[in-house]
Write an enzyme that holds these catalytic residues in place. Structure first.
Site, PDB file in Angstrom:
ATOM      1  N   CYS A 107       0.886  -1.214  -0.036  1.00 17.82           N
ATOM      2  CA  CYS A 107      -0.021  -0.122  -0.118  1.00 17.82           C
ATOM      3  C   CYS A 107       0.909   1.284  -0.047  1.00 17.82           C
ATOM      4  CB  CYS A 107      -1.009  -0.007   1.171  1.00 17.82           C
ATOM      5  SG  CYS A 107      -2.009  -1.505   1.523  1.00 17.82           S
ATOM      6  N   ARG A 142       1.942   1.146  -5.989  1.00 20.16           N
ATOM      7  CA  ARG A 142       1.972   0.173  -4.605  1.00 20.16           C
ATOM      8  C   ARG A 142       0.809  -0.559  -4.390  1.00 20.16           C
ATOM      9  NH1 ARG A 142       6.633   1.952  -1.698  1.00 20.16           N
ATOM     10  NH2 ARG A 142       5.669   0.741   0.146  1.00 20.16           N
ATOM     11  N   TRP A 151      -3.532  -2.057  -1.640  1.00 16.69           N
ATOM     12  CA  TRP A 151      -3.427  -3.472  -2.222  1.00 16.69           C
ATOM     13  C   TRP A 151      -3.894  -4.495  -1.376  1.00 16.69           C
ATOM     14  CZ3 TRP A 151      -0.784  -8.191  -2.011  1.00 16.69           C
ATOM     15  CH2 TRP A 151      -0.656  -8.710  -3.096  1.00 16.69           C
ATOM     16  N   ASN A 154       0.286   0.770   5.968  1.00 17.93           N
ATOM     17  CA  ASN A 154       0.797  -0.327   5.292  1.00 17.93           C
ATOM     18  C   ASN A 154       1.591  -1.164   5.734  1.00 17.93           C
ATOM     19  OD1 ASN A 154       2.250  -1.486   2.831  1.00 17.93           O
ATOM     20  ND2 ASN A 154       3.856  -0.095   3.038  1.00 17.93           N
ATOM     21  N   GLY A 155       1.316  -2.724   5.456  1.00 15.60           N
ATOM     22  CA  GLY A 155       2.065  -3.643   6.004  1.00 15.60           C
ATOM     23  C   GLY A 155       0.979  -4.518   6.805  1.00 15.60           C
ATOM     24  N   GLU A 188      12.274 -15.083 -17.511  1.00 13.29           N
ATOM     25  CA  GLU A 188      11.730 -13.765 -17.321  1.00 13.29           C
ATOM     26  C   GLU A 188      10.695 -13.491 -18.318  1.00 13.29           C
ATOM     27  OE1 GLU A 188      11.969 -11.540 -15.285  1.00 13.29           O
ATOM     28  OE2 GLU A 188      11.485  -9.771 -16.232  1.00 13.29           O
ATOM     29  N   LYS A 220       7.105 -11.943 -17.475  1.00 15.96           N
ATOM     30  CA  LYS A 220       6.360 -10.802 -17.846  1.00 15.96           C
ATOM     31  C   LYS A 220       5.251 -10.914 -18.494  1.00 15.96           C
ATOM     32  CE  LYS A 220       8.292  -8.599 -16.238  1.00 15.96           C
ATOM     33  NZ  LYS A 220       9.357  -8.649 -15.522  1.00 15.96           N
ATOM     34  N   GLU A 244       2.351 -12.146 -16.009  1.00 16.34           N
ATOM     35  CA  GLU A 244       1.904 -11.068 -14.933  1.00 16.34           C
ATOM     36  C   GLU A 244       1.049 -10.009 -15.481  1.00 16.34           C
ATOM     37  OE1 GLU A 244       6.074  -9.299 -14.355  1.00 16.34           O
ATOM     38  OE2 GLU A 244       5.515  -9.498 -12.141  1.00 16.34           O
ATOM     39  N   HIS A 263      11.119 -33.550 -20.702  1.00 17.97           N
ATOM     40  CA  HIS A 263      10.889 -34.144 -19.599  1.00 17.97           C
ATOM     41  C   HIS A 263       9.426 -33.851 -18.990  1.00 17.97           C
ATOM     42  CE1 HIS A 263      14.628 -35.741 -19.549  1.00 17.97           C
ATOM     43  NE2 HIS A 263      15.311 -34.514 -19.749  1.00 17.97           N
ATOM     44  N   LYS A 314       3.854  -3.484  -6.749  1.00 19.52           N
ATOM     45  CA  LYS A 314       5.159  -3.249  -7.256  1.00 19.52           C
ATOM     46  C   LYS A 314       6.090  -3.714  -6.015  1.00 19.52           C
ATOM     47  CE  LYS A 314       8.398  -1.404  -9.934  1.00 19.52           C
ATOM     48  NZ  LYS A 314       8.897  -2.488 -11.007  1.00 19.52           N
TER      49      LYS A 314
HETATM   50  C1  F6R Z   1       8.414  -8.776 -11.909  1.00 21.69           C
HETATM   51  C2  F6R Z   1       7.894  -8.271 -10.625  1.00 21.69           C
HETATM   52  C3  F6R Z   1       8.196  -9.004  -9.554  1.00 21.69           C
HETATM   53  C4  F6R Z   1       9.281  -8.430  -8.610  1.00 21.69           C
HETATM   54  C5  F6R Z   1       9.406  -9.395  -7.300  1.00 21.69           C
HETATM   55  C6  F6R Z   1      10.428  -9.111  -6.597  1.00 21.69           C
HETATM   56  O1  F6R Z   1       7.926  -8.043 -13.053  1.00 21.69           O
HETATM   57  O2  F6R Z   1       7.791  -7.060 -10.566  1.00 21.69           O
HETATM   58  O3  F6R Z   1       8.234 -10.409  -9.553  1.00 21.69           O
HETATM   59  O4  F6R Z   1      10.388  -8.993  -9.341  1.00 21.69           O
HETATM   60  O5  F6R Z   1       8.155  -9.118  -6.446  1.00 21.69           O
HETATM   61  O6  F6R Z   1      10.530  -7.587  -6.225  1.00 21.69           O
HETATM   62  P1  F6R Z   1      11.909  -6.621  -5.735  1.00 21.69           P
HETATM   63  O7  F6R Z   1      12.945  -6.708  -7.076  1.00 21.69           O
HETATM   64  O8  F6R Z   1      11.421  -5.329  -5.648  1.00 21.69           O
HETATM   65  O9  F6R Z   1      12.518  -7.474  -4.651  1.00 21.69           O
END
Ligand code: F6R
Length: 591
Positions: free
Chosen positions: A2, A27, A74, A100-101, A468, A472, A475, A491, A586
């Site tokens: 949040c 956030r 969030w 937040n938390g 990766e 992407k 997500e 496999h 994020k």
């Molecule tokens: C991928 C993404 C998440 C972050 C993960 C780690 O696009 O945004 O998978 O990579 O939550 O976040 P950080 O790097 O901030 O620890």
């Protein structure tokens, strides 16, 4: 998870809070709300929905007052509803709290407070905070003393801000394992989860330690230690690259961040060679090296592991941060832990790093966001310096993380300058990859937009890029996507290939080319639609994403860029908002 913001000063507060909420929306974006103080009244407006929707629906801009707090949510405890949106209040509606938390003992506190006669209106863990404060204020203490008194009763991690008309023109905040930062500009005072919320007004900031309390009034800012003693704090200067939060003419932040990667790489590569060489030597000397990270940052770590091994001949392990705690027993003072995190806030990483530190390990962090909790916990911090990343899906920070691993691994063989020069040459290659492939990727995303299963394969250093690319896509497009080493396809996964299933094959013309292409042929002979990502054309590909020829160790950096763009265009074609994917935030500040 949040975002929280408070303003206290001479200006109308709510327009500042609204602007901040828009900047904090990365956030959390399922609900938003504001509380302001005006003429001894507490005005609260909140609802489920994106920030802009809540602003419009409740005409937030019309709220008067020079002191206000705001929240973008969030959801973790309680559904996405108006009642669960913040600010939360006490029984009498005389206190407003944004949080937040997670308050882990909220059930127990709720039961105790209910027995005392408190009435709860939401399902959130956060609501216990205003009710606890209510009792403290009733006993006659000040708002700051109330916060000092209740904070030790809260278990878990939190940052919260509180306001009350009986303590007018005052915001009090505290934090534990969640960020909170104060900004000052003449007679305007700001406090937020992220300096980005107010960085267009000031670059003068002050941090808050765990369990410390801050009080903002129209006269100034006062800090307290957990016992209530006044604390003197140094003002720090915020890097101006963090003031920017606009889309620069692009439709989405994600597109802007993909497109600016070449330029950001230059900024990231501007590091101090001596520091890198020293860190590299420490890594070489350590008995064991563990890299810990989550999500995209973990895939950067996997590339890092490969680079350490190939260039520095140093083996290391990569452990998912959420699992790291289970390995803490084998971490000791001869261990170096490298924590990789864009945000420096991810709860799993913070917890793992704390456990590693307790066992005596040296912690080196690779972080983008300044003033983070992870930075405070680390013995050494390497910053990505690639500016704020607003889109939830990480793109430019991933490329910058790869660049840092590249510099570190070359520093192990005293070749920092060589690595910097090689990275500089990549600038043009990344721009070329984008130019060459943009129209092919748009066409491809239109053709594939109704597919619901995608597989990404690669070998060696590019395996992490397959993972990766798949991450992407899932997500932001909500399509099922899996990345795996090409050799693993047979496999199990081959059973899932049907006519037309898209398989993205990353096969640069290096030592992995022939074997990876054979795996692509295996998939194609089961009907797969092969998207080749390579500098070498092949008749096996149904679609070709062209890469430039680069050094073997640099392919990950050029290969990931078109995969990010493919995910972006697929999301847009599937009607998804790439900047705000459902159920994701994020900064993942809960475990
Ligand atoms: C991928 C993404 C998440 C972050 C993960 C780690 O696009 O945004 O998978 O990579 O939550 O976040 P950080 O790097 O901030 O620890």
């Amino acid at each position: 998870m949040c975002g929280i913001i408070g303003y206290c000063g001479q200006k109308p507060a709510v327009p500042i809070i609204i602007e901040a909420l828009k900047r904090l929306e990365y956030r959390g974006y399922d609900s938003a709300g504001v509380a302001s103080l005006s003429d001894g009244r507490l005005l609260i407006r909140k609802d489920a929905g994106k920030v802009d929707e809540v602003i419009q629906k409740h005409n937030l801009a019309s709220l008067p007052g020079n002191v206000a707090i705001g929240h973008t949510r969030w959801a973790t405890h309680g559904g996405v509803t108006q009642l669960n949106a913040h600010p939360h209040s006490d029984c009498g509606g005389r206190i407003a709290v944004v949080h937040n938390g997670i308050v882990e003992n909220n059930q127990q506190l709720r039961q105790e407070l209910t027995k005392l006669g408190h009435k709860f209106t939401s399902e959130t863990d956060s609501e216990v905070i205003p009710h606890l404060i209510e009792d403290e204020l009733k006993s006659g203490c000040s708002l700051e003393q109330a916060v000092l008194n209740i904070a030790p009763k809260l278990e878990g991690s939190y940052a919260f801000l509180v306001m009350a008309p009986d303590n007018p023109a005052k915001i009090v905040g505290t934090r534990r394992n969640n960020p909170l930062i104060v900004g000052i500009n003449a007679t305007d005072y700001y406090v937020s989860s992220d300096a980005l919320a107010f960085s267009q007004y000031t670059n003068q900031v002050m941090g808050l330690g765990d369990n410390e309390v801050v009080m903002l009034t129209q006269e100034g800012v006062q800090f307290f230690d957990p016992k209530g003693n006044k604390l003197a704090k140094q003002v720090r200067k915020l890097d101006q690259s963090w003031a920017e939060s606009h889309k620069g003419g692009y439709q989405h932040f994600m597109l802007k961040e993909i497109m600016e990667q070449a330029q950001m790489l230059g900024q990231t590569a501007c590091q101090d060679g001596k520091t890198f060489t020293k860190i590299a030597l420490d890594i070489l000397r350590a008995n064991q090296v563990i890299i810990t990270a989550c999500g995209t940052s973990r895939y950067a770590a996997l590339v890092g592991r490969y680079l350490f091994s190939k260039v520095g001949k140093k083996f290391c392990d990569v452990i998912m941060a959420s699992e790291f705690g289970y390995f803490a027993d084998s971490v000791d003072k001869n261990t170096i832990v490298i924590a990789v995190s864009q945000s420096g806030e991810t709860a799993d990483i913070i917890e793992g790093v704390k456990a590693a530190r307790d066992n005596g390990a040296q912690v080196i962090s690779i972080i983008n966001r300044p003033n983070s909790i992870l930075a405070d916990l680390s013995h050494q911090v390497i910053y990505l310096n690639c500016g704020a990343e607003i889109a939830v899906a990480a793109t430019k920070t991933f490329l910058s993380q790869l660049a840092i691993f590249y510099l570190l691994s070359f520093s192990m063989v005293d070749a920092f300058d060589e690595a910097t020069a090689k990275l500089a040459s990549l600038n043009g290659e990344i721009t070329r990859v984008l130019d060459w492939n943009k129209s092919e990727l748009i066409k491809l995303s239109q053709n594939l937009k109704d597919k619901n299963d995608f597989y990404y394969i690669a070998r060696g250093i590019n395996f992490a890029i397959a993972s990766e690319g798949a991450l992407k896509l899932k997500e932001i497009s909500y399509a099922h996507a899996e990345g795996m080493p090409a050799g693993e396809l047979k496999h199990g996964t081959l059973a899932l290939i049907e006519p037309g299933t898209p398989v993205v094959v990353i096969c640069p013309a290096d030592y992995t080319f022939s074997e990876t292409l054979s795996n692509a042929i295996e998939a194609k002979s089961r009907g797969a639609y092969i998207i080749g990502v390579s500098d070498k054309e092949s008749e096996v590909y149904d679609s070709w994403i062209k890469l430039p020829k680069v050094d073997e160790l640099l392919y990950p950096m050029v290969a990931v860029v078109p995969l990010q763009l493919l995910a972006y265009y697929l999301a847009v074609n599937r009607g998804c908002d790439p900047d705000k994917p459902r159920n994701l935030a994020k900064s993942v500040t809960v475990k």
